[in-house]
Write an enzyme that holds these catalytic residues in place. Structure first.
Site, PDB file in Angstrom:
ATOM      1  N   LYS A  44       0.548  -6.030  19.198  1.00 60.09           N
ATOM      2  CA  LYS A  44      -0.329  -4.938  19.661  1.00 60.09           C
ATOM      3  C   LYS A  44       0.375  -4.151  20.758  1.00 60.09           C
ATOM      4  O   LYS A  44       1.005  -4.743  21.649  1.00 60.09           O
ATOM      5  CB  LYS A  44      -1.633  -5.541  20.198  1.00 60.09           C
ATOM      6  N   SER A  93     -10.416  -3.564  19.961  1.00 61.10           N
ATOM      7  CA  SER A  93      -9.342  -2.592  20.065  1.00 61.10           C
ATOM      8  C   SER A  93      -8.068  -3.000  19.313  1.00 61.10           C
ATOM      9  O   SER A  93      -7.238  -2.143  19.022  1.00 61.10           O
ATOM     10  CB  SER A  93      -9.003  -2.370  21.539  1.00 61.10           C
ATOM     11  N   SER A 117     -11.902  -7.967  21.522  1.00 60.56           N
ATOM     12  CA  SER A 117     -10.924  -7.182  20.753  1.00 60.56           C
ATOM     13  C   SER A 117     -10.025  -7.952  19.803  1.00 60.56           C
ATOM     14  O   SER A 117      -9.242  -7.335  19.079  1.00 60.56           O
ATOM     15  CB  SER A 117     -10.058  -6.364  21.700  1.00 60.56           C
TER      16      SER A 117
HETATM   17  N1  GLN Z   1     -14.923  -3.221  22.909  1.00 64.38           N
HETATM   18  C1  GLN Z   1     -14.814  -3.727  24.238  1.00 64.38           C
HETATM   19  C2  GLN Z   1     -14.453  -2.605  25.184  1.00 64.38           C
HETATM   20  O1  GLN Z   1     -14.357  -1.501  24.746  1.00 64.38           O
HETATM   21  C3  GLN Z   1     -13.810  -4.834  24.305  1.00 64.38           C
HETATM   22  C4  GLN Z   1     -12.414  -4.347  24.245  1.00 64.38           C
HETATM   23  C5  GLN Z   1     -11.397  -5.434  24.394  1.00 64.38           C
HETATM   24  O2  GLN Z   1     -11.678  -6.611  24.222  1.00 64.38           O
HETATM   25  N2  GLN Z   1     -10.201  -5.021  24.757  1.00 64.38           N
HETATM   26  O3  GLN Z   1     -14.292  -2.808  26.356  1.00 64.38           O
END
Ligand code: GLN
Length: 492
Positions: free
Chosen positions: A81, A156, A180
């Site tokens: 990632k 994400s 994420s």
């Molecule tokens: N969807 C959550 C956010 O937008 C978690 C994102 C993540 O785990 N990086 O903060």
């Protein structure tokens, strides 16, 4: 076999070791599949071909020379990632503010995989600074879900999840701050592990919420995920929050779940969730029971506060972490007449709207006069959420629940409505706040053929229990073996 990636990671290890195929063949196959599917998927932000092939040749020499025992991942391509640094490869975090930035060092998690012989074949798409649940917040375009191109892969870490689901790589790294890894694993029908906070070094991870950020893994099965996880886990002097607790390796010897107590929290079966998700998760829980587990109700009473607490704490930490992106230290600079103007123009032009929203929310929550009411209060409720888990884990070994309330949504479904997007994370946020490990794996499909993810949560540092239980379930079912139809046939 249409691709080497029909094999598991374990199968690839064996095939390379007994010379059924070479690493060059494997990497070439991965690059060919990427070339074919990327135009439809956009899972990658950066692909490395020549250097990857050169590394494959070196791996083949080593494999032939017999010096391979210390290198469990020798010759195996993986994807990372784009919030983790890999020396000499661009690191954008999905943001224009880091466009062109080449980090001078490699993240510890990645370095450990490379030391074990893995070949990093590219960097995968992400919501900007990992803020989002769909990859739609990436400044470089969204990723499509391999099961249905009109839908998001989750986020994400959507690029990594999609790349594994489409069999472009056997495994990929993601990060999980509030879900994420688990949420995109659920949407893409792959297995995704979020380790305990502090289990894997955060050194070289572009920070979002430092008290929540975890480096996790996507693979096609618990066994594959365990291989990667166990190599990258463990203390690191470069990350003071990494834990010294010994890493428990998963033996995969048990065949049943006898003696395992699994709690089902009623707070995770809520009104408004997709009926098929509810149904399939209940069926999966019954399956765990028939494999020998004892199922009982548990309560995680403060679950409903996890979302507001997370959306105060994570933006508060992000607002501090993102202060360093000012056009002076990293990435591009928008020139202006004064230093202040350079800062404000660079940040104003280069950050996307979700990132700006989080910075404003976080700065507000931390500002004098509001700190106690928001940040201080949220910290107290975080402790209550953590205590809920501690109490539950006195009675049960694991918690089983859905990973997400619904299956993958249509691209654009939450456009202009950030709160409805935040609601996608209701089932993943509590474990993130508590710091406990979680895994998501496929447990069925809805009527549109979209994967449904089951989530298991465990006490701190019991990733072995998550991986072993998931493995026993995966031995008994076939869900994780399904491949996305569009990527299986030569339709595209
Ligand atoms: N969807 C959550 C956010 O937008 C978690 C994102 C993540 O785990 N990086 O903060």
């Amino acid at each position: 076999m249409s691709s080497f990636f029909e094999l598991s990671l374990k199968g690839l290890q064996t095939g390379l070791r007994d010379s059924s195929f070479t690493s060059r063949e494997l990497v070439t196959d991965a690059l060919e599949r990427i070339a074919k599917f990327e135009p439809h998927l956009h899972a990658f932000l950066y692909i490395e071909s020549e250097p990857a092939l050169r590394q494959a040749d070196e791996a083949d020499k080593r494999l032939a020379s017999g010096d391979k025992q210390e290198f469990p991942l020798l010759g195996i391509p993986i994807a990372i990632k784009d919030v983790l640094t890999v020396e000499h490869m661009p690191a954008t975090a999905g943001s224009k503010i880091l466009e062109g930035f080449i980090p001078p060092y490699t993240a510890t998690a990645v370095k450990r995989l490379q030391t074990a012989g893995a070949i990093v074949i590219g960097k995968t798409n992400t919501d900007e600074f990992a803020m989002g649940s769909s990859t739609e917040n990436s400044a470089y375009g969204l990723t499509h879900n391999p099961w249905d191109k009109s839908r998001v892969p989750g986020g994400s870490s959507g690029g990594s999840a999609a790349a594994v689901a489409a069999r472009l790589v056997p495994a990929a790294l993601g990060t999980d701050t509030g879900g994420s890894v688990r949420q995109p694993a659920s949407y893409c029908g792959v297995t995704g592990l979020k380790p305990t906070y502090g289990r894997v070094s955060r050194y070289g991870l572009i920070a979002f919420g430092s008290s929540l950020d975890c480096v996790g893994v996507f693979g096609r099965s618990a066994e594959d995920v365990a291989i990667i996880f166990e190599i990258m886990a463990g203390p690191d002097p470069s990350d003071a929050t990494s834990s010294d607790t010994a890493v428990r390796t998963t033996k995969f010897e048990k065949q049943d779940l006898n003696g395992i107590r699994i709690g089902v929290p009623k707070e995770y079966f809520i009104e408004g969730m997709q009926a098929e998700v509810q149904e399939k998760i209940r069926a999966a829980i019954s399956q765990l029971e028939s494999l020998g587990a004892k199922i009982q109700d548990v309560s995680l009473a403060h679950t409903e506060y996890a979302l507001p607490v997370y959306y105060i704490l994570a933006p508060a930490e992000a607002s501090a972490n993102l202060a360093r992106f000012d056009g002076m230290r990293y990435g591009p600079r928008v020139n202006a007449n004064s230093l202040f103007e350079v800062f404000s123009k660079t940040r104003g032009e280069k950050f996307g709207s979700e990132v700006k929203r989080r910075i404003m929310l976080g700065t507000y929550a931390l500002s004098a006069g509001y700190y106690d009411a928001y940040y201080g209060q949220a910290q107290k409720v975080r402790t209550l959420i953590k205590q809920d888990f501690e109490t539950a884990f006195k009675e049960v070994d694991l918690i089983a629940c859905p990973s997400t309330p619904r299956t993958a949504f249509e691209i654009g479904a939450h456009a202009g409505d950030p709160i409805s997007m935040y609601l996608e994370d209701v089932f993943t946020l509590p474990a993130s706040l508590a710091g406990v490990p979680g895994i998501s794996f496929p447990a069925g499909f809805d009527e549109l053929g979209l994967p449904i993810g089951m989530q298991l949560l465990a006490p701190e540092f019991r990733e072995d229990l998550l991986l072993q239980t998931t493995h026993i379930y995966q031995q008994a079912t076939e869900w994780h073996k399904q491949t996305p139809p569009t990527f299986d046939a030569e339709k595209i």
